[in-house]
Design a protein around this motif. Sequence first.
Motif, PDB file in Angstrom:
ATOM      1  N   TYR A  58       2.742   9.871   1.766  1.00 31.53           N
ATOM      2  CA  TYR A  58       2.734   8.913   0.655  1.00 31.53           C
ATOM      3  C   TYR A  58       4.156   8.392   0.443  1.00 31.53           C
ATOM      4  N   ALA A  59       4.249   7.144   0.000  1.00 31.49           N
ATOM      5  CA  ALA A  59       5.554   6.521  -0.226  1.00 31.49           C
ATOM      6  C   ALA A  59       6.268   7.212  -1.386  1.00 31.49           C
ATOM      7  N   ARG A  60       7.590   7.299  -1.279  1.00 32.01           N
ATOM      8  CA  ARG A  60       8.380   7.967  -2.315  1.00 32.01           C
ATOM      9  C   ARG A  60       8.176   7.296  -3.683  1.00 32.01           C
ATOM     10  N   SER A  61       8.105   5.962  -3.687  1.00 28.93           N
ATOM     11  CA  SER A  61       7.937   5.268  -4.972  1.00 28.93           C
ATOM     12  C   SER A  61       6.640   5.735  -5.649  1.00 28.93           C
ATOM     13  N   PHE A  62       5.605   5.933  -4.823  1.00 25.85           N
ATOM     14  CA  PHE A  62       4.328   6.377  -5.394  1.00 25.85           C
ATOM     15  C   PHE A  62       4.414   7.825  -5.863  1.00 25.85           C
ATOM     16  N   THR A  63       4.959   8.714  -5.034  1.00 25.55           N
ATOM     17  CA  THR A  63       4.965  10.137  -5.403  1.00 25.55           C
ATOM     18  C   THR A  63       5.811  10.356  -6.653  1.00 25.55           C
ATOM     19  N   GLU A  64       6.884   9.586  -6.780  1.00 26.93           N
ATOM     20  CA  GLU A  64       7.741   9.739  -7.964  1.00 26.93           C
ATOM     21  C   GLU A  64       6.986   9.381  -9.241  1.00 26.93           C
ATOM     22  N   ALA A  65       6.210   8.286  -9.154  1.00 29.26           N
ATOM     23  CA  ALA A  65       5.448   7.875 -10.337  1.00 29.26           C
ATOM     24  C   ALA A  65       4.301   8.848 -10.601  1.00 29.26           C
ATOM     25  N   MET A 108       0.822  -1.199   0.000  1.00 27.33           N
ATOM     26  CA  MET A 108       0.000   0.000   0.000  1.00 27.33           C
ATOM     27  C   MET A 108       0.864   1.260   0.000  1.00 27.33           C
ATOM     28  N   GLY A 109       0.326   2.312  -0.562  1.00 28.87           N
ATOM     29  CA  GLY A 109       1.123   3.495  -0.838  1.00 28.87           C
ATOM     30  C   GLY A 109       1.631   4.264   0.354  1.00 28.87           C
ATOM     31  N   LEU A 110       1.025   4.081   1.509  1.00 30.64           N
ATOM     32  CA  LEU A 110       1.383   4.943   2.617  1.00 30.64           C
ATOM     33  C   LEU A 110       2.455   4.347   3.512  1.00 30.64           C
ATOM     34  N   HIS A 111       3.049   5.220   4.304  1.00 33.08           N
ATOM     35  CA  HIS A 111       3.982   4.839   5.352  1.00 33.08           C
ATOM     36  C   HIS A 111       5.121   3.948   4.865  1.00 33.08           C
ATOM     37  N   PRO A 112       5.929   4.438   3.967  1.00 30.36           N
ATOM     38  CA  PRO A 112       7.028   3.630   3.456  1.00 30.36           C
ATOM     39  C   PRO A 112       8.052   3.314   4.539  1.00 30.36           C
ATOM     40  N   SER A 113       8.137   4.203   5.529  1.00 33.14           N
ATOM     41  CA  SER A 113       9.171   4.023   6.526  1.00 33.14           C
ATOM     42  C   SER A 113       8.690   3.153   7.678  1.00 33.14           C
ATOM     43  N   SER A 114       7.425   2.686   7.601  1.00 30.58           N
ATOM     44  CA  SER A 114       6.898   1.916   8.719  1.00 30.58           C
ATOM     45  C   SER A 114       7.733   0.674   8.972  1.00 30.58           C
ATOM     46  N   ASP A 115       8.035   0.476  10.226  1.00 31.18           N
ATOM     47  CA  ASP A 115       8.765  -0.723  10.617  1.00 31.18           C
ATOM     48  C   ASP A 115       7.708  -1.772  10.932  1.00 31.18           C
TER      49      ASP A 115
END
Lengths: 202, 443
Positions: A161-168, A5-12
């Motif tokens: 939003y996750a960086r991968s998502f925002t970049e796209a 899912m697009g959110l919280h890319p840094s979530s551990d």
Amino acid sequence: MRVGMGLHPSSDPGKAKPDMPRAQRPHSPEAELEALSACKDDLGSGSVLTAELAEFCQSGVSVIIAVGGRGNVPLSGQGCACRVLEDGRMRILLLRRSSHALLAAADRGAPVAVTFSQPLTHRSIQIKGINAATGEPSLSDRQAAVEQLAGLEQELRDVDYARSFTEAYCAVDVGDLVALDFDPVAAFVQTPGPGAGAELRK
Amino acid sequence: MMTLRLPEIRNALEGIVPSILATADVDGIPNVSLISHVQYVDPDHVALSYQFFNKTRRNLLATRLASVTVVDPDTNAQYRLTLEYLETQTSGPLFEIMRAKLAGIASHSGMQDVFRLLGSDVFRVREIEPVASEVMARPTKRNALAAARRSCEQFSRASEMGELFDTLLACLQQHFGIEHAMVLMLDQISNRLYTVSSRGYPFSGIGSEVGLGDGVIGVAAAQRVPIRIGHMTSQYTYRAAVLDSARAAGLEWACANAIAFPGLEAPQSQIAVPILCEDQTMGVLFAESTEPNQFGYDEEDALTLIAELVSARVALLQKDETAERAQPALPGSDAGGKAIRLRHYRIDNSVFVDDVYIIRGVAGAILWKLAREHAQSGRVAFTNRELRLDPALRLPDYIDNLEARLLLLQRRLSERGAGIVIDKCGRGRFRFLVEGKLSLEET
């Protein structure tokens, strides 16, 4: 368990993370109307935009667009950037490959609506336009699109939003940009809340 | 190229990325706004949240047409949907599904004081058109269908209800990576759900209660549809709801004795799936996570299939036992040992053992009946059937959940170290064993 899912890319994984609201102090329609009544500086008596609103529209926020289609079927889409031209017309920069139907409708003379929305505050302004025409963007238009999308991308990242998502989502092929120009005829506050929908009249 | 259908693009209908909604008035003047989410209803329909009476609303009522652009948060794939407005629902399952989802989105975006669902606008999807975008590869994710199959194979082998629920929750952990889950069963008399099995919490919470309509669990039970939330929201918490309803019922003292609900302190994602029997709620399967957006449409489908099978399995276990005949009483087994004092409160059938709260409601009435017969005649062996036939227990005729109530009682007695054991000895039969001498008081 979902992985991508697009959110919280840094979530551990497995570690509780406090939920940070996207807009801790959201903008409100009342604030928009108050700011307008206090504003003396504008772009000329014929313009629906104050200098501050024009700056907001060009500041790297979300740009969404609708063009009237055939038989009252509107067409929704997304813009890359906005420029307020010297003659008071507005220019929305779009990617041609994702906007064929919208551009064709605009070239048929259909009216347009564009909403500018800031992810961090939900501040939103809608502009209605007529006399639409499409054309080739200038070099500075292409540069503006790159800069404004970079601004939007940073905002989206700030609201988690996750960086991968925002970049796209904010990717731009400058060679594919097209300009859609129109005469702004009315502006409305569209920030969610009581008073939303009020026309911004100077 | 295959025509795009709604089920294939459901991931873009989660509300993680706002959607673009365009409408037009009768003169063709367009209006465009961002909306929090587009809800998947079925393969031909979606619903939008109606929150404000605004230009969009007026346009929809006038022209009944809309265009919405949605974005898949995992891949950035984008689609434009042409929609035809059909109706607005202001209550019922779809409305509650959307209200819960919106509460999570509002809380996450700092708009909890602004977003409020007035209605669910239902649309027929006329056309789905892909919109060119920078598309990323879909991230690897668990195969929910395969996980559901493996889970069903495992828990279907259970021969009694406690084993069924415990295996089910173990399967959710093993095959879905769901660390925190519980099963609650509905008491149709009190209209409350009580926890019969849990996994992944510091304490079991067996016997803790949730009112019908409280939190995602109570709403799922009341509406008989899965309810899920992707972000923490104070509108759907249990701790407050449970205590408030106890106070409202005038049971101040009951608050002190209420069994704590075991749920996470700050869940981000929650899903509650009703366990239905012939369209009536029998119980709820609940899962939660400290991470946001953990339960999507696929997980909802998988857990719904699992809940269907659990329901069938429970029905089978109960059917088997009703064929059992009542067994003659065996001699008592409590010669000697410590004194065990039971106090029963008629007002709500609550039972305390040596001043420790055990259970209330129908399960409390059952415990009191068993204890009385045991004290009077030393009787040890009982059958489910005779409990069903006892008018004093007032079990509902339909979906009595007796087996679940006995399971609850068995687990509470065991957890509290009450010195009383409910020992299952074959389908529909159990023994009531007391490790001491019972004394009974009634208030």
